[in-house]
Design an enzyme around this catalytic site. Structure first.
Site, short mmCIF file in Angstrom:
data_model
loop_
_atom_site.label_atom_id
_atom_site.label_comp_id
_atom_site.label_asym_id
_atom_site.label_seq_id
_atom_site.Cartn_x
_atom_site.Cartn_y
_atom_site.Cartn_z
N ASP A 287 0.87 -1.17 0.00
CA ASP A 287 0.00 0.00 0.00
C ASP A 287 0.92 1.24 0.00
OD1 ASP A 287 -2.14 1.70 0.00
OD2 ASP A 287 -3.21 0.71 1.62
C1 NOJ Z 1 -4.02 3.89 0.05
C2 NOJ Z 1 -5.18 2.96 0.24
O1 NOJ Z 1 -5.08 2.32 1.49
C3 NOJ Z 1 -5.31 1.91 -0.84
O2 NOJ Z 1 -6.52 1.23 -0.65
C4 NOJ Z 1 -5.22 2.54 -2.19
O3 NOJ Z 1 -5.40 1.57 -3.19
C5 NOJ Z 1 -3.87 3.23 -2.33
N1 NOJ Z 1 -3.76 4.28 -1.32
C6 NOJ Z 1 -3.65 3.83 -3.70
O4 NOJ Z 1 -4.43 4.92 -3.90
#
Ligand code: NOJ
Length: 747
Positions: A287
């Protein structure tokens, strides 16, 4: 026509295929192609493939890299997210193809969560439909639109079991139940990926956030998770596993630590479970900045250590930290990380690029003509409306106030969401344009052209200003019926959107009380990204509708339900608590040694509130009524390898044709470890006209009885089992049977 770029890879493939005629399957061929590209790469280029950076179209974190264009030219980045649009993706791809030494195409990722341009209901809403076909279609349409805008890869679906409605991300998932969430998650994967990833309108999906992110302590986002391996495997892992079985191509790590090890550094999760047990052969992406966050978790002292433990745990691609880029080449040169390990990760990524057809034509998804034709097509908006009305849950309907009588002359439509547009597409609405969403007021006007609709905001969603109450009451007094449209703002759920209290924000409940004091019949429509505590409304409003955030077609869909053009059939995928103090609350809890007894103080309960939820998992009304009768089992003794049937007759006893979600629960009352009071094991959606009866059956075999025993063996233990069937987890008929022998799988 073959350009020099693809000519190179084309000739390479021909040589490889002719050298190895015995290799036949497409996957063998891709494997070989990936190896051949890998063989041409420098260490820096390999690490580039493990690097994902955001473009500057939008962002989800504080970290943004300005020099990404140069990185692309230098082959130091293999994937970009937050970049979409046929022209923009073509422009970025051109940088990779024209300037980088090996011309390896970029992979474009994005959070296509519930629609891309045509916005569908938020995922928790779609889950309320219990309609797997419709959910799959929703993801399919999202993929058609997203791929027409140059995207290859979505960061969806979220498979995190959510048991704490304070956690803002409950909006992105399929609720609290592992079995239902597994079916829904797999449907979403199928929708995004289709049957053929090489098709230009399918995209690679991501299962996230691995793992157990939904159990973050106290519902606070990014918080720690600590749980037994049994709970992890029985409750939290099944939806991720279902996605792997459905062929999901990528997995995203979660932000939380699990039992002391951050997911992004967790070898048990990323290698032992994912690869060794489940055989996952796609790639793992972190993430946002999660490798960097290993420093804050306190498990790595510096960039190099963080990069090393993430790679060794099994993480292939670094989203946005840039730590792999900074540290891995040096770590290899110093002999601290093996190049072999990097090769494996690179190969997994290259293979997906091959599968998507990017080596054949890196620009195939960036097609302005498709972008023009395939975005927000009429039929997509219609599908979004259908999905939206299927997602609505009718919680209360005293005196059959709904559907609205044809005699209604004047409606007072009151509340901050009466004509509010901004909120309707909810959080994570990708490239959706909220200005295109249809408000409730517009929906009502369109379907009730001869009814006078007095619209009043009454108050804002989240302020203490009561100055418009008087005007709202004035309009209420002139109406035959009042529709109150209340709820949350779109930004109150989603990432970094936990709430310590989950009541209606601001003075909305006070507005509701003021309106009710007029004595007029009141229908309340709640738009929110999570279950709210709605006790006062549940007791006082005449009809109550949980509409979540329904996307582009919101107003039309809610009106379809209000007018009876559509008979609601949604069922809650998450328990609605009476109070935040009951959280975590979910239907599949344990009995305890002192089961709840309102008359006995020394049982498991609260002094100030009962244990029951406000609305149970699986609950939802229809304009008609369904009666359940004659639950019968085909046998009351079952051998370990038998399949028995549970039969049930359902009759539509009301005045409307309607759909019902028939739910099968099972309980193991005596086992070697404590078991939940009931667990959903199957469901069927049926349609009945008034007076019609239908007898349906569910197969029960050992997989529906199995659990992990004290030694973490998976299997079914002999003894009695209780089968429960009904229209809600708290309203079932039951019967029992005996399993005659225990049977355990090998570890
Ligand atoms: C953070 C989020 O937790 C995740 O779900 C998301 O896909 C990513 N950012 C990318 O935007």
């Amino acid at each position: 026509m073959l350009k020099p770029f693809n000519l190179f890879y084309f000739l390479l493939s021909l040589i490889l295929i002719s050298c190895s005629p015995s290799l036949q399957t497409p996957s063998d061929i891709i494997d070989m192609k990936a190896d051949s590209v890998l063989g041409l790469m420098t260490l820096e280029e390999k690490v580039g493939q493990l690097t994902l950076f955001t473009s500057d179209m939008d962002q989800t974190g504080a970290f943004i890299r300005k020099e990404y264009e140069q990185d692309i030219r230098d082959g130091r980045v293999g994937a970009i997210f937050n970049a979409y649009g046929a022209d923009y993706t073509r422009y970025l791809q051109e940088l990779a193809i024209s300037h980088s030494r090996l011309k390896i195409p970029l992979l474009f990722g994005y959070d296509v969560i519930h629609g891309h341009r045509t916005i569908f209901p938020v995922p928790i809403a779609e889950a309320s439909s219990w309609d797997l076909e419709a959910i799959e279609r929703s993801a399919r349409i999202a993929a058609i639109e997203a791929t027409a805008e140059g995207l290859h890869w979505t960061f969806a679906p979220m498979a995190d079991i959510s048991i704490d409605p304070r956690w803002g991300r409950v909006v992105e998932g399929a609720g609290e139940d592992p079995w239902l969430a597994s079916q829904i998650t797999a449907a979403r994967v199928r929708g995004f990926q289709g049957d053929d990833l090489t098709a230009v309108n399918t995209m690679a999906a991501t299962i996230k956030h691995f793992a157990a992110y939904g159990d973050s302590q106290a519902g606070r986002d990014y918080h720690s998770v600590d749980m037994s391996e049994r709970r992890l495997r029985e409750t939290f892992l099944p939806p991720y596993k279902a996605a792997i079985d459905a062929g999901v191509k990528t997995v995203m790590t979660s932000f939380n630590d699990l039992n002391g090890i951050p997911a992004t550094a967790n070898h048990f999760l990323m290698t032992q479970i994912l690869r060794d047990e489940w055989g996952f052969d796609g790639f793992v992406v972190t993430d946002y900045t999660a490798i960097m966050e290993l420093l804050h978790h306190g498990v790595a002292a510096d960039t190099a250590e963080a990069a090393k433990i993430a790679l060794q745990a099994g993480v292939d691609m670094d989203m946005q930290s840039g730590f792999y880029q900074k540290a891995l080449p040096d770590l290899v040169k110093k002999g601290l990380v093996s190049e072999q390990m990097i090769n494996k990760a690179v190969k997994r990524i290259l293979k997906i690029k091959f599968e998507l057809g990017l080596f054949d034509d890196p620009f195939r998804y960036s097609n302005p003509q498709r972008e023009k034709n395939e975005v927000m097509r009429e039929e997509f908006i219609e599908a979004a409306r259908d999905m939206a009305r299927k997602s609505i849950v009718l919680l209360k309907n005293d005196g059959q106030l709904l559907p609205l009588s044809k005699e209604v002359k004047r409606i007072a439509l009151i509340g901050p969401l009466a004509d509010g547009r901004r909120e309707l597409i909810g959080s994570w609405s990708a490239a959706g344009d909220w200005t295109k969403a249809v408000t409730l007021y517009e929906g009502l006007k369109a379907q009730l052209p001869h009814t006078k609709i007095l619209v009043e905001k009454g108050c804002d969603i989240n302020s203490s200003d009561r100055s418009s109450f008087a005007q709202a009451i004035k309009s209420a007094l002139q109406a035959d019926v009042i529709i109150l449209a209340l709820g949350e703002s779109y930004w109150m759920s989603g990432e970094a959107a936990s709430r310590s209290d989950i009541k209606l924000p601001g003075v909305q409940e006070e507005l509701a009380k003021a309106i009710h004091s007029t004595g007029k019949p009141v229908i309340t429509v709640i738009m929110s990204g999570r279950p709210l505590t709605l006790n006062w409304l549940a007791n006082n409003t005449n009809a109550l509708i949980q509409a979540w955030f329904l996307g582009t077609s919101s107003g039309n869909a809610i009106t379809d339900v209000l007018t009876g053009n559509y008979n609601p059939s949604g069922k809650l995928p998450m328990t609605f608590p009476k109070s935040v103090g009951q959280i975590p609350i979910h239907y599949n809890m344990k009995n305890t040694g002192r089961p709840f007894d309102p008359d006995n103080k020394y049982t498991s309960k609260y002094l100030d509130i009962s244990n029951e939820p406000l609305y149970a998992f699986g609950y939802g009304l229809s304009y008609t009524t369904f009666e359940y009768n004659d639950l019968k089992l085909s046998q009351n003794k079952m051998g370990a390898n038998d399949t028995i049937q549970a039969y049930i007759t359902i009759t539509n006893t009301g005045a409307y044709a309607g759909e019902e979600v028939v739910q099968l629960y099972i309980h193991d009352p005596v086992a070697s470890v404590t078991r939940a009071v009931k667990e959903l094991k199957d469901f069927r959606k049926i349609t009945l006209i008034p007076g019609e009866s239908s007898t349906i059956y569910f197969d029960i075999s050992r997989d529906k009885l199995s659990f992990y025993d004290a030694d973490m063996r998976w299997g079914a233990e002999k003894g009695d089992f209780i089968v429960m069937i009904g229209g809600s987890s708290d309203n079932t008929l039951s019967a029992s049977f005996e399993l005659s022998e225990s049977i355990w799988d090998q570890k």
